[in-house]
Design a protein around this motif. Structure first.
Motif, PDB file in Angstrom:
ATOM      1  N   THR A  28       0.981  -1.139  -0.139  1.00 31.37           N
ATOM      2  CA  THR A  28       0.061   0.004  -0.033  1.00 31.37           C
ATOM      3  C   THR A  28       0.952   1.209   0.202  1.00 31.37           C
ATOM      4  OG1 THR A  28      -0.100   0.120   2.272  1.00 31.37           O
ATOM      5  CG2 THR A  28      -1.756  -1.239   1.383  1.00 31.37           C
ATOM      6  N   GLU A  29       0.365   2.333  -0.381  1.00 29.43           N
ATOM      7  CA  GLU A  29       1.092   3.785  -0.203  1.00 29.43           C
ATOM      8  C   GLU A  29       1.639   4.048   1.127  1.00 29.43           C
ATOM      9  OE1 GLU A  29       0.265   8.459  -1.011  1.00 29.43           O
ATOM     10  OE2 GLU A  29      -1.318   7.128  -1.324  1.00 29.43           O
ATOM     11  N   GLU A  30       0.744   3.580   2.262  1.00 34.42           N
ATOM     12  CA  GLU A  30       1.070   3.826   3.617  1.00 34.42           C
ATOM     13  C   GLU A  30       2.410   2.964   3.865  1.00 34.42           C
ATOM     14  OE1 GLU A  30      -0.513   3.707   8.100  1.00 34.42           O
ATOM     15  OE2 GLU A  30      -1.701   2.792   6.455  1.00 34.42           O
ATOM     16  N   ALA A  31       2.210   1.660   3.299  1.00 31.53           N
ATOM     17  CA  ALA A  31       3.614   0.831   3.671  1.00 31.53           C
ATOM     18  C   ALA A  31       4.760   1.200   2.839  1.00 31.53           C
ATOM     19  CB  ALA A  31       3.324  -0.721   3.232  1.00 31.53           C
ATOM     20  N   SER A  32       4.785   1.776   1.635  1.00 35.83           N
ATOM     21  CA  SER A  32       5.765   2.520   1.042  1.00 35.83           C
ATOM     22  C   SER A  32       6.407   3.641   1.631  1.00 35.83           C
ATOM     23  CB  SER A  32       5.309   2.691  -0.381  1.00 35.83           C
ATOM     24  OG  SER A  32       5.139   1.647  -1.354  1.00 35.83           O
ATOM     25  N   ILE A  33       5.308   4.464   2.047  1.00 37.48           N
ATOM     26  CA  ILE A  33       5.858   5.866   2.906  1.00 37.48           C
ATOM     27  C   ILE A  33       6.684   5.382   3.973  1.00 37.48           C
ATOM     28  CG2 ILE A  33       5.183   7.769   4.139  1.00 37.48           C
ATOM     29  CD1 ILE A  33       5.051   8.035   1.072  1.00 37.48           C
ATOM     30  N   ASN A  34       6.069   4.336   4.868  1.00 38.94           N
ATOM     31  CA  ASN A  34       6.761   3.823   6.154  1.00 38.94           C
ATOM     32  C   ASN A  34       8.247   3.243   5.882  1.00 38.94           C
ATOM     33  OD1 ASN A  34       4.786   4.811   7.798  1.00 38.94           O
ATOM     34  ND2 ASN A  34       3.482   2.786   7.856  1.00 38.94           N
ATOM     35  N   ALA A  35       8.287   2.528   4.638  1.00 40.54           N
ATOM     36  CA  ALA A  35       9.496   1.846   4.455  1.00 40.54           C
ATOM     37  C   ALA A  35      10.517   3.210   3.904  1.00 40.54           C
ATOM     38  CB  ALA A  35       9.378   0.971   3.363  1.00 40.54           C
ATOM     39  N   LEU A  36      10.021   3.909   3.173  1.00 41.17           N
ATOM     40  CA  LEU A  36      10.947   4.909   2.753  1.00 41.17           C
ATOM     41  C   LEU A  36      11.477   5.740   3.765  1.00 41.17           C
ATOM     42  CD1 LEU A  36       9.220   6.292  -0.350  1.00 41.17           C
ATOM     43  CD2 LEU A  36      11.390   5.247  -0.332  1.00 41.17           C
ATOM     44  N   MET A  37      10.646   6.297   4.922  1.00 43.02           N
ATOM     45  CA  MET A  37      10.859   6.941   6.078  1.00 43.02           C
ATOM     46  C   MET A  37      12.105   6.429   6.877  1.00 43.02           C
ATOM     47  SD  MET A  37      10.653   9.633   7.873  1.00 43.02           S
ATOM     48  CE  MET A  37       9.311  10.873   7.850  1.00 43.02           C
ATOM     49  N   ASN A  38      11.876   4.926   7.098  1.00 42.70           N
ATOM     50  CA  ASN A  38      12.724   4.262   7.762  1.00 42.70           C
ATOM     51  C   ASN A  38      14.078   4.245   7.017  1.00 42.70           C
ATOM     52  OD1 ASN A  38      13.306   2.251   9.980  1.00 42.70           O
ATOM     53  ND2 ASN A  38      13.704   0.866   8.018  1.00 42.70           N
ATOM     54  N   MET A  39      14.083   4.126   5.862  1.00 47.15           N
ATOM     55  CA  MET A  39      15.260   4.140   5.077  1.00 47.15           C
ATOM     56  C   MET A  39      16.045   5.671   4.965  1.00 47.15           C
ATOM     57  SD  MET A  39      17.489   2.455   3.105  1.00 47.15           S
ATOM     58  CE  MET A  39      16.836   1.100   2.717  1.00 47.15           C
ATOM     59  N   ALA A  40      15.011   6.607   4.950  1.00 42.27           N
ATOM     60  CA  ALA A  40      15.690   7.914   5.220  1.00 42.27           C
ATOM     61  C   ALA A  40      16.326   8.431   6.287  1.00 42.27           C
ATOM     62  CB  ALA A  40      14.388   9.053   4.735  1.00 42.27           C
ATOM     63  N   LEU A  41      15.841   7.969   7.315  1.00 38.88           N
ATOM     64  CA  LEU A  41      16.414   8.358   8.889  1.00 38.88           C
ATOM     65  C   LEU A  41      17.718   7.456   9.074  1.00 38.88           C
ATOM     66  CD1 LEU A  41      13.097   7.673  10.947  1.00 38.88           C
ATOM     67  CD2 LEU A  41      14.169   9.858  10.360  1.00 38.88           C
ATOM     68  N   GLU A  42      18.012   6.435   8.134  1.00 37.77           N
ATOM     69  CA  GLU A  42      19.378   5.885   8.022  1.00 37.77           C
ATOM     70  C   GLU A  42      20.146   6.261   7.050  1.00 37.77           C
ATOM     71  OE1 GLU A  42      21.178   1.381   7.042  1.00 37.77           O
ATOM     72  OE2 GLU A  42      19.035   1.562   7.868  1.00 37.77           O
ATOM     73  N   ARG A  43      19.798   6.744   5.919  1.00 39.60           N
ATOM     74  CA  ARG A  43      20.706   7.117   4.771  1.00 39.60           C
ATOM     75  C   ARG A  43      20.570   8.697   4.813  1.00 39.60           C
ATOM     76  NH1 ARG A  43      21.000   1.876   4.490  1.00 39.60           N
ATOM     77  NH2 ARG A  43      21.572   0.851   2.656  1.00 39.60           N
ATOM     78  N   VAL A  44      19.352   9.323   4.369  1.00 43.43           N
ATOM     79  CA  VAL A  44      19.398  10.613   4.245  1.00 43.43           C
ATOM     80  C   VAL A  44      19.961  11.267   5.609  1.00 43.43           C
ATOM     81  CG1 VAL A  44      18.085  12.790   3.554  1.00 43.43           C
ATOM     82  CG2 VAL A  44      17.715  10.378   2.734  1.00 43.43           C
ATOM     83  N   ASP A  76      15.475  10.483  -6.541  1.00 41.09           N
ATOM     84  CA  ASP A  76      14.584   9.869  -7.422  1.00 41.09           C
ATOM     85  C   ASP A  76      14.043   8.830  -6.431  1.00 41.09           C
ATOM     86  OD1 ASP A  76      15.291  11.291  -9.625  1.00 41.09           O
ATOM     87  OD2 ASP A  76      16.535   9.486 -10.652  1.00 41.09           O
ATOM     88  N   TYR A  77      14.784   8.200  -5.773  1.00 43.20           N
ATOM     89  CA  TYR A  77      14.418   6.959  -4.952  1.00 43.20           C
ATOM     90  C   TYR A  77      13.666   7.617  -3.805  1.00 43.20           C
ATOM     91  CZ  TYR A  77      15.048   3.094  -1.473  1.00 43.20           C
ATOM     92  OH  TYR A  77      15.289   1.845  -0.689  1.00 43.20           O
ATOM     93  N   PHE A  78      13.832   8.812  -3.214  1.00 43.21           N
ATOM     94  CA  PHE A  78      12.822   9.112  -2.218  1.00 43.21           C
ATOM     95  C   PHE A  78      11.761  10.202  -2.418  1.00 43.21           C
ATOM     96  CE2 PHE A  78      16.723   8.092   0.237  1.00 43.21           C
ATOM     97  CZ  PHE A  78      16.179   7.373   1.269  1.00 43.21           C
ATOM     98  N   LYS A  79      11.838  10.264  -3.658  1.00 41.82           N
ATOM     99  CA  LYS A  79      10.519  11.080  -4.569  1.00 41.82           C
ATOM    100  C   LYS A  79       9.187  10.817  -3.813  1.00 41.82           C
ATOM    101  CE  LYS A  79       9.090  13.561  -8.494  1.00 41.82           C
ATOM    102  NZ  LYS A  79       7.609  13.555  -8.013  1.00 41.82           N
ATOM    103  N   PRO A  80       8.687   9.480  -3.792  1.00 40.66           N
ATOM    104  CA  PRO A  80       7.326   9.576  -2.991  1.00 40.66           C
ATOM    105  C   PRO A  80       7.453  10.219  -1.614  1.00 40.66           C
ATOM    106  CG  PRO A  80       7.906   7.531  -4.251  1.00 40.66           C
ATOM    107  CD  PRO A  80       9.361   8.436  -4.274  1.00 40.66           C
ATOM    108  N   LEU A  81       8.387   9.830  -0.847  1.00 42.74           N
ATOM    109  CA  LEU A  81       8.262  10.207   0.566  1.00 42.74           C
ATOM    110  C   LEU A  81       8.539  11.926   0.593  1.00 42.74           C
ATOM    111  CD1 LEU A  81       8.679   9.945   3.530  1.00 42.74           C
ATOM    112  CD2 LEU A  81      11.142   9.854   3.149  1.00 42.74           C
TER     113      LEU A  81
END
Length: 320
Positions: free
Chosen positions: A25-41, A187-192
């Motif tokens: 779902t969109e919510e699952a994608s945003i959660n996964a991206l946020m988790n990754m962003a907190l680690e990488r970005v 590009d990777y984090f654009k949806p977030l």
């Protein structure tokens, strides 16, 4: 790190049987991206400033008596953080980082965080998992080049060069590019990013305590009055015709709609507020009340059940 971006996706974990019952779902994608962003970005500004500070020290452009101040100036400028307590030159906060104390280069970590996304995008394109011209069809963060011979061959060709050529030539073999390019991160984090832009556009229309008081007395007062009026009219219509099932249905519907609106305003305006941040006692009492949702905090099903129970009890007592 590049391969980790691929194998850590929910899509890959599903493919190899380590993740079941996952709903994309969109919510699952945003959660996964946020988790990754907190680690990488979140790491990027810190990874950048470590060696920037070290280079300033080594070049002599910063006086020895200003090292700690210079450190926190960079922390504030790039990371947007500040020390929890006052710091002076009696402290040496940079030394808490091993790479500073051990005189170890740190910029390679910063570069690696850019390269991993640049390489990842290239391999995803090679594997047919990502189309830069149509990113909506399959967003970059959902790419999994697992079992792609094309991606493997491109990665292998570049890695096989080792240190025999300049790094830019190896990069060209793997990406077709000769310079570091941070656009793959975008590009990777654009949806977030799009989600956060939309969410932040709904920020509260007040900044100061005085503005909050004025907003509560005007815009919120109008909102609360309108909803209170709707609720009271429905309550009155039902109370004066308590055996009428249509009036009971209307009351239930109005109760659910008003609760939903209250919940939306609570989430957007009141939940983020910290009562202790304000000085006006009357305002603090009002905020404590507004932060308590009461029955509106119930789910739709539970609130409907609760409302029907109350109506049934009122009907029983009124009849009695």
């Amino acid at each position: 790190d590049t391969i980790a971006l691929s194998v850590a996706t929910p899509q890959h974990l599903q493919k190899i049987g380590l993740l079941t019952d996952y709903e994309d779902t969109e919510e699952a994608s945003i959660n996964a991206l946020m988790n990754m962003a907190l680690e990488r970005v979140a790491f990027l500004p810190f990874g950048f400033l470590i060696d920037k500070w070290r280079w300033d020290v080594f070049s002599g452009s910063v006086d020895e008596n200003e090292w700690n101040e210079h450190w926190w100036n960079y922390r504030k400028l790039y990371q947007k953080v500040k020390p929890p307590i006052e710091r002076t030159e009696e402290d040496f906060d940079p030394g808490a980082k091993f790479h500073v104390a051990a005189n170890s280069q740190y910029i390679n970590y910063f570069v690696a965080h850019i390269l991993e996304f640049q390489l990842y995008r290239s391999l995803c394109i090679e594997a047919g998992e990502y189309d830069p011209g149509n990113p909506e069809a399959r967003p970059l963060h959902k790419c999994d080049f697992y079992e792609s011979r094309e991606a493997g061959e491109r990665l292998g060709t570049g890695m096989a060069l080792g240190s025999s050529v300049h790094w830019s030539q190896a990069l060209e073999q793997m990406t077709g590019e000769t310079v570091l390019d941070g656009t793959a991160i975008l590009d990777y984090f654009k949806p977030l990013y799009d989600y956060l832009v939309e969410y932040n556009s709904q920020s509260p229309p007040y900044q100061t305590e005085e503005e909050l008081i004025n907003w509560l007395g005007n815009e919120y007062e109008q909102f609360a009055s309108d909803n209170c009026y709707r609720q009271q009219i429905a309550e009155w219509d039902y109370a004066t015709d308590i055996d009428n099932p249509e009036k009971a249905t209307v009351l239930t519907q109005v109760t659910l709609e008003v609760a939903e609106k209250r919940k939306e305003w609570w989430q957007q305006y009141f939940a983020p507020l910290n009562v202790d941040d304000y000085e006006d006692e009357q305002l603090k009492r009002q905020l404590r009340s507004l932060k308590n949702l009461g029955s509106a905090a119930l789910s739709v099903d539970k609130l409907e059940e609760y409302t029907n129970v109350l109506q049934s009890m009122r009907n029983t007592y009124s009849t009695g």
